[in-house]
Motif scaffolding. Sequence first.
Motif, mmCIF file in Angstrom:
data_model
loop_
_atom_site.group_PDB
_atom_site.id
_atom_site.type_symbol
_atom_site.label_atom_id
_atom_site.label_comp_id
_atom_site.label_asym_id
_atom_site.label_seq_id
_atom_site.Cartn_x
_atom_site.Cartn_y
_atom_site.Cartn_z
ATOM 1 N N TYR A 194 -7.275 -3.198 2.868
ATOM 2 C CA TYR A 194 -8.422 -3.741 3.349
ATOM 3 C C TYR A 194 -8.311 -4.991 2.832
ATOM 4 O O TYR A 194 -8.408 -6.132 3.550
ATOM 5 N N LEU A 249 -6.344 1.833 -0.414
ATOM 6 C CA LEU A 249 -7.265 1.369 0.402
ATOM 7 C C LEU A 249 -7.469 -0.022 0.259
ATOM 8 O O LEU A 249 -7.621 -0.967 0.866
ATOM 9 N N LEU A 265 -9.573 0.577 -5.909
ATOM 10 C CA LEU A 265 -9.649 -0.326 -4.544
ATOM 11 C C LEU A 265 -10.288 -1.573 -4.984
ATOM 12 O O LEU A 265 -10.015 -2.669 -4.416
ATOM 13 N N ALA A 312 0.842 -1.221 -0.012
ATOM 14 C CA ALA A 312 -0.059 0.090 -0.015
ATOM 15 C C ALA A 312 0.769 1.400 0.054
ATOM 16 O O ALA A 312 0.212 2.344 -0.491
#
Length: 386
Positions: free
Chosen positions: A350, A346, A220, A51
């Motif tokens: 996640y 993100l 995402l 990330a």
Amino acid sequence: MSAVAGSPLPYWRLSGFYFAYFALLGGVAPFLSLYFESLGFEPARIGELVAIPMLMRCIAPNLWGWLGDATGQRLLIVRVGALLTALTFAGIFWRQDYWWLAAIMALHSFFWHAVLPQFEAITLAHLGSQSSRYSQLRLWGSVGFILTVVLLGMLLQREGMGVYPMAMLGIMLLISLCSALVPAPPQQPAAAQEHADGFLRRLWRPGVPAFFLCVALMQLSHGPYYTFLSIHLEALGYGRGLIGALWALGVVAEILLFLVMHRVLGVFSLRALLVASFLIASLRWVLLGTLADHLSVLIFAQILHAATFGAFHVAAIHFVQQRFGERYQGQGQALYATLAGVGGALGALYSGYAWQGVGATLTFGVAALAALAAAVILSLRLREAD
């Protein structure tokens, strides 16, 4: 053929840069998480490390985009950014602990993400009125991606993950070399209206905020794909050579689409292409999360990459070009890269936290819902883009 009157298009030099740039992405997307796994990191730490470059993509492009538009020195920014990407990445050979790797990921990606948005603006300036030929240049990036995925996959299968950093550094140096060969684009005086109609006013035109929100949602939704697909397929029993070939298959489909994309753009609106790409992405994530153990389904899902990346990216580049014009092209392309970085970061975070806890099916399920939500948003808000 000349793209701008009196200025022949430097096709192979522009294409060569795309080849090298996306060759690097071909080394990062399928194998970076495997490299971190080989160092003993757990899924949550892998998600965090993957990330970090995406978070830098949220910061760096806007700074460099503003600088490029303000100074007009976009090619210099590309060349300096490419060189510093390689020099800062070289620190990976010193240590491989978590915090040092986090610093290396942040530093080299700060310069790496300065490069592409400015180069997109340079390419569009070279193309001039022939912007529909963009996909014919960009397809060489996909060729570079494929060759890296296949050849690096074979190399890692034979030599192990220890050679991975050296291979990445070599590709970064190739990007720097290619940037040095690209000529400056012809200067085009911007219309007075472009100066009067500022960047922020263009940004808040109807449909534009919705577009950028959906750019973030698309990236995402790719979080589990880019972060854990290779690990997912290894867990299902696929070998690294086959995994590399499956990554390459998706990009082959993308290249075939690029070859005809100028015709597709003449038939379908940007809105239709964007909405369709999100709907296909939602289907793709469901298939990867539930039926990836079936090779035929996996092959079909990878072919859908032509839509989920290829059609989406070309339509998005053209949308930004239309909405921001020559004067603000650098900042427009940078904002596109930034929102993609926000979504990608993100998505990586996640998926990193969810992967071990809820498994592949639910992690990809969240991705499918994100893509579906974006399709609905664009259907409702992007009517002005027809």
